[in-house]
Design a protein around this motif. Structure first.
Motif, PDB file in Angstrom:
ATOM      1  N   SER A   5       0.935  -1.000  -0.082  1.00 33.01           N
ATOM      2  CA  SER A   5       0.042  -0.027  -0.026  1.00 33.01           C
ATOM      3  C   SER A   5       0.893   1.083   0.114  1.00 33.01           C
ATOM      4  O   SER A   5       0.699   2.122  -0.636  1.00 33.01           O
ATOM      5  N   ALA A   6       1.957   1.273   0.623  1.00 31.81           N
ATOM      6  CA  ALA A   6       2.805   2.246   0.782  1.00 31.81           C
ATOM      7  C   ALA A   6       3.337   2.696  -0.535  1.00 31.81           C
ATOM      8  O   ALA A   6       3.685   3.792  -1.089  1.00 31.81           O
ATOM      9  N   LEU A   7       3.891   1.354  -1.101  1.00 35.31           N
ATOM     10  CA  LEU A   7       4.695   1.473  -2.464  1.00 35.31           C
ATOM     11  C   LEU A   7       3.487   2.130  -3.476  1.00 35.31           C
ATOM     12  O   LEU A   7       4.083   2.874  -4.381  1.00 35.31           O
ATOM     13  N   ALA A   8       2.095   1.712  -3.381  1.00 28.71           N
ATOM     14  CA  ALA A   8       1.317   2.182  -4.213  1.00 28.71           C
ATOM     15  C   ALA A   8       0.821   3.635  -4.348  1.00 28.71           C
ATOM     16  O   ALA A   8       0.682   4.341  -5.214  1.00 28.71           O
ATOM     17  N   SER A   9       1.285   4.202  -3.169  1.00 21.89           N
ATOM     18  CA  SER A   9       0.877   5.548  -2.752  1.00 21.89           C
ATOM     19  C   SER A   9       2.165   6.569  -3.762  1.00 21.89           C
ATOM     20  O   SER A   9       1.848   7.659  -4.096  1.00 21.89           O
ATOM     21  N   ARG A  10       3.151   5.789  -3.967  1.00 19.77           N
ATOM     22  CA  ARG A  10       4.463   6.584  -4.440  1.00 19.77           C
ATOM     23  C   ARG A  10       4.239   5.893  -6.047  1.00 19.77           C
ATOM     24  O   ARG A  10       4.529   6.983  -6.764  1.00 19.77           O
ATOM     25  N   ARG A  11       3.608   4.990  -6.418  1.00 19.86           N
ATOM     26  CA  ARG A  11       3.851   4.650  -7.884  1.00 19.86           C
ATOM     27  C   ARG A  11       2.081   4.286  -8.098  1.00 19.86           C
ATOM     28  O   ARG A  11       1.683   2.970  -8.312  1.00 19.86           O
ATOM     29  N   PRO A  12       1.293   5.178  -8.168  1.00 20.66           N
ATOM     30  CA  PRO A  12      -0.244   5.141  -8.658  1.00 20.66           C
ATOM     31  C   PRO A  12      -0.097   4.220  -9.740  1.00 20.66           C
ATOM     32  O   PRO A  12      -1.701   3.818 -10.109  1.00 20.66           O
ATOM     33  N   GLU A  13       0.347   4.352 -10.954  1.00 26.91           N
ATOM     34  CA  GLU A  13       0.048   3.711 -11.911  1.00 26.91           C
ATOM     35  C   GLU A  13       0.106   2.204 -11.707  1.00 26.91           C
ATOM     36  O   GLU A  13       0.996   1.569 -10.829  1.00 26.91           O
ATOM     37  N   ARG A  14      -0.521   1.375 -12.588  1.00 29.30           N
ATOM     38  CA  ARG A  14      -0.808  -0.022 -12.430  1.00 29.30           C
ATOM     39  C   ARG A  14       0.647  -0.898 -12.724  1.00 29.30           C
ATOM     40  O   ARG A  14       1.408  -0.466 -13.631  1.00 29.30           O
ATOM     41  N   MET A  15       0.794  -1.730 -11.760  1.00 29.29           N
ATOM     42  CA  MET A  15       2.017  -2.660 -11.916  1.00 29.29           C
ATOM     43  C   MET A  15       1.554  -3.746 -12.072  1.00 29.29           C
ATOM     44  O   MET A  15       0.533  -4.495 -12.156  1.00 29.29           O
ATOM     45  N   ALA A  16       2.579  -4.710 -12.970  1.00 31.76           N
ATOM     46  CA  ALA A  16       2.315  -6.060 -13.268  1.00 31.76           C
ATOM     47  C   ALA A  16       2.197  -7.114 -12.055  1.00 31.76           C
ATOM     48  O   ALA A  16       1.293  -7.728 -12.065  1.00 31.76           O
ATOM     49  N   GLU A  17       3.174  -7.340 -11.316  1.00 31.81           N
ATOM     50  CA  GLU A  17       3.110  -8.051 -10.098  1.00 31.81           C
ATOM     51  C   GLU A  17       4.166  -7.722  -9.160  1.00 31.81           C
ATOM     52  O   GLU A  17       5.206  -7.034  -9.629  1.00 31.81           O
ATOM     53  N   ILE A  18       4.047  -7.972  -7.908  1.00 28.55           N
ATOM     54  CA  ILE A  18       5.038  -7.890  -7.048  1.00 28.55           C
ATOM     55  C   ILE A  18       5.693  -9.442  -6.645  1.00 28.55           C
ATOM     56  O   ILE A  18       4.812 -10.146  -6.477  1.00 28.55           O
ATOM     57  N   ASP A  19       7.041  -9.630  -6.512  1.00 29.36           N
ATOM     58  CA  ASP A  19       7.210 -10.854  -5.992  1.00 29.36           C
ATOM     59  C   ASP A  19       7.703 -10.685  -4.594  1.00 29.36           C
ATOM     60  O   ASP A  19       8.767 -10.100  -4.274  1.00 29.36           O
ATOM     61  N   PHE A  20       7.443 -11.600  -3.725  1.00 29.19           N
ATOM     62  CA  PHE A  20       7.849 -12.047  -2.533  1.00 29.19           C
ATOM     63  C   PHE A  20       8.266 -13.180  -2.294  1.00 29.19           C
ATOM     64  O   PHE A  20       7.419 -14.208  -2.583  1.00 29.19           O
ATOM     65  N   SER A  21       9.507 -13.573  -1.825  1.00 29.28           N
ATOM     66  CA  SER A  21       9.970 -14.985  -1.875  1.00 29.28           C
ATOM     67  C   SER A  21      11.023 -15.242  -0.586  1.00 29.28           C
ATOM     68  O   SER A  21      11.547 -14.292  -0.426  1.00 29.28           O
ATOM     69  N   PRO A  22      10.950 -16.353   0.275  1.00 27.49           N
ATOM     70  CA  PRO A  22      11.726 -16.585   1.233  1.00 27.49           C
ATOM     71  C   PRO A  22      13.107 -16.213   0.907  1.00 27.49           C
ATOM     72  O   PRO A  22      13.463 -16.772   0.153  1.00 27.49           O
ATOM     73  N   ALA A  23      13.828 -15.653   1.900  1.00 29.48           N
ATOM     74  CA  ALA A  23      15.387 -15.526   1.957  1.00 29.48           C
ATOM     75  C   ALA A  23      16.034 -16.671   2.787  1.00 29.48           C
ATOM     76  O   ALA A  23      17.076 -16.900   2.680  1.00 29.48           O
ATOM     77  N   LEU A  24      15.030 -17.634   3.559  1.00 31.98           N
ATOM     78  CA  LEU A  24      15.813 -18.374   4.613  1.00 31.98           C
ATOM     79  C   LEU A  24      14.891 -19.770   4.512  1.00 31.98           C
ATOM     80  O   LEU A  24      13.819 -19.686   3.895  1.00 31.98           O
ATOM     81  N   SER A  25      15.560 -20.634   4.746  1.00 32.37           N
ATOM     82  CA  SER A  25      15.019 -22.182   4.650  1.00 32.37           C
ATOM     83  C   SER A  25      14.946 -22.781   6.189  1.00 32.37           C
ATOM     84  O   SER A  25      15.955 -22.718   6.887  1.00 32.37           O
ATOM     85  N   SER A  26      13.739 -23.166   6.398  1.00 31.67           N
ATOM     86  CA  SER A  26      13.796 -24.054   7.583  1.00 31.67           C
ATOM     87  C   SER A  26      14.187 -25.500   7.823  1.00 31.67           C
ATOM     88  O   SER A  26      13.776 -26.338   8.341  1.00 31.67           O
ATOM     89  N   ASN A  27      14.901 -25.862   6.637  1.00 34.02           N
ATOM     90  CA  ASN A  27      15.299 -27.235   6.403  1.00 34.02           C
ATOM     91  C   ASN A  27      16.643 -27.470   7.081  1.00 34.02           C
ATOM     92  O   ASN A  27      17.635 -27.554   6.362  1.00 34.02           O
TER      93      ASN A  27
END
Length: 523
Positions: A115-137
């Motif tokens: 939401s904070a990012l959308a306030s700065r970039r109101p134009e439509r974006m394609a997608e945002i990627d979140f992925s883990p940087a850690l593994s619990s293995n």
């Protein structure tokens, strides 16, 4: 035993003997050491027709989670190393706050950020990627429950926004500049820090060579733009690489393994010898990290880009205006970010209490104009103390703090008059459940009453909420209660010109939760 030459030369100014080196190392590193449930996203059934899909209510939420992100919420993900943002050069990592608090779970953190990012970039974006940087293995994770496992894996996440429709050199174009990310993180309460990967290598000497070849740290070298900046290096080991007590592998309690840190710095002398600024272990201008155990990566050198919002200065225990149930600083910031506050916005809190929301809004964007209305007497909510809470922190004062019932038309007219008789860009509120009910004035739940007032003012040609503006509110809910009874109906929303966006549950304890709800004025 060898020693970290670059650090020692800056601490001593000479090349000491082996005995002196050993003594200095013991003192320096010892001193340095001392310095140092789940919410549920739903589309409520009373607002969904049989033909409507959840996405139809999210068309204005411009940052859509990808399949990678969804999988990390619903279950463990040990294959995120293959995601595009994880392999991306100079990948960005977010270290989240609230990793131990169920009420600030992953979805809540990502909602505030997007939401904070959308306030700065109101134009439509394609997608945002979140992925883990850690593994619990790893072995110690066997003692974690499912919540702890997911909290660990997602305490740090790679983040990127890619437009896969446009490619350059056979790779998707990033829609996020460093400035976008930095400014966004600086206003988010649930982000601890933003980190950029500088280089990677199988050994520390190799890592040093790769960092030199990348050119990513040339600004810290002779004639660079940060050549005089102070700097420090910290090591963090995760998962199977960690030589620490269990579950102390992320967050505020993470400690540096001093011996391993010292040896690694010594092995990377080829790089650190090139830095021309002084070492400062306490409050350096530039912080570098050595990471071991990041998911799918070798040894990593990373640079701290910025930190999240510092909200502790408005925590309830620090305020001059004391109330019985103050809104916490993290919740106030999150609500303001979900409302996508921008410079010059007019903000209205019709159930203001001690004005925590308006304080957070002023900290996020000093140029706002705000108005708060509170029905309680000064004996319950001291308005002079509220003013002191703002002035003592050098925050922009509200245009007006009114005493009265915001459901009365005259009070709403006064509120509009305080901002030039214009409608508000955002209404952000955490209704005080109890005061109005005790007076016998309240027949409907506060949020329902508020939506009906928005509808009336719209019908009268005197809008309370600007077209395109947002209404963001908390709605409490006890275990077993039907949340729909406290929500506005589809007819109520239609009359108010509002469109439901989303709602997210925040557990407070075993019996009580509250829902963060968001609406947008579309008519």
């Amino acid at each position: 035993m060898t020693t970290p030459r670059p650090l020692l030369r800056r601490f001593t100014g000479i090349r000491p003997s082996l005995l002196t080196l050993t003594l200095i190392l013991n003192v320096v590193w010892s001193w340095s050491y001392q310095q140092h449930r789940r919410p549920i996203l739903r589309n409520p059934s009373w607002l969904l027709s049989s033909s409507a899909s959840p996405a139809s209510f999210n068309e204005d939420i411009i940052l859509f989670p990808t399949a990678t992100e969804k999988s990390t919420i619903s279950g463990s993900n040990h294959h995120a190393a293959n995601t595009p943002n994880n392999n991306k050069k100079n990948a960005k990592i977010i270290l989240w706050r609230g990793e131990k608090a169920h009420g600030n779970d992953l979805q809540f953190r990502q909602l505030e950020f997007t939401s904070a990012l959308a306030s700065r970039r109101p134009e439509r974006m394609a997608e945002i990627d979140f992925s883990p940087a850690l593994s619990s293995n790893f072995t110690m994770s066997e003692e974690m429950d499912e919540y702890e496992r997911q909290a660990y894996e997602n305490a740090m996440q790679y983040v990127s926004a890619l437009d896969r429709r446009v490619e350059k050199n056979n790779a998707p174009i990033s829609l996020l500049s460093d400035e976008d990310l930095i400014v966004t993180v600086q206003r988010c309460s649930l982000v601890r820090s933003l980190i950029e990967i500088v280089a990677e290598g199988g050994t520390y000497p190799e890592l040093a060579k790769n960092a030199l070849a990348s050119g990513n740290l040339h600004d810290m070298m002779k004639s660079g733009s940060s050549s005089d900046a102070s700097w420090r290096v910290r090591m963090r080991q995760y998962g199977g690489e960690a030589k620490l007590q269990k579950r102390k592998q992320y967050g505020r309690q993470m400690k540096s393994p001093l011996r391993a840190e010292r040896d690694a710095i010594n092995d990377m002398g080829e790089l650190f010898d090139e830095f021309t600024g002084p070492v400062d272990l306490n409050s350096a201008d530039i912080t570098l990290y050595l990471f071991e155990g990041l998911l799918g990566r070798q040894k990593v050198l990373a640079r701290l880009l910025t930190r999240g919002a510092e909200t502790s200065g408005m925590a309830p225990k620090t305020r001059i205006c004391v109330t019985t149930t103050p809104l916490c600083n993290l919740a106030a910031f999150t609500m303001c970010n979900v409302a996508r506050i921008q410079p010059g916005y007019r903000i209205f809190d019709p159930f203001a209490g001690s004005c925590a929301i308006l304080m957070a809004a002023s900290m996020i964007e000093p140029t706002i104009q705000s108005v708060g209305v509170e029905i309680a007497l000064d004996g319950q909510v001291n308005r002079e103390d509220i003013v002191l809470d703002f002035t003592s922190r050098n925050l922009t004062l509200p245009s007006s703090i009114l005493r009265g019932d915001s459901m009365l038309e005259d009070i709403r007219n006064e509120a509009r008059a305080a901002v030039g008789n214009e409608p508000f860009d955002a209404i952000v509120t955490d209704p005080s459940y109890g005061i109005r009910e005790k007076t016998g004035l309240c027949l409907d739940p506060p949020l329902v009453d508020l939506v009906k007032c928005i509808a009336k003012d719209r019908k009268d040609g005197n809008r309370l909420l600007k077209l395109g503006g947002r209404l963001v509110a908390f709605v409490p809910n006890q275990a077993g209660d039907d949340i729909s009874l406290d929500m506005p109906s589809e007819d109520d929303l239609s009359l108010a010109g509002l469109e439901f966006c989303q709602m997210l549950e925040q557990p407070l304890n075993g019996l009580l939760s509250r829902w963060l709800v968001e609406f947008k004025c579309v008519e």
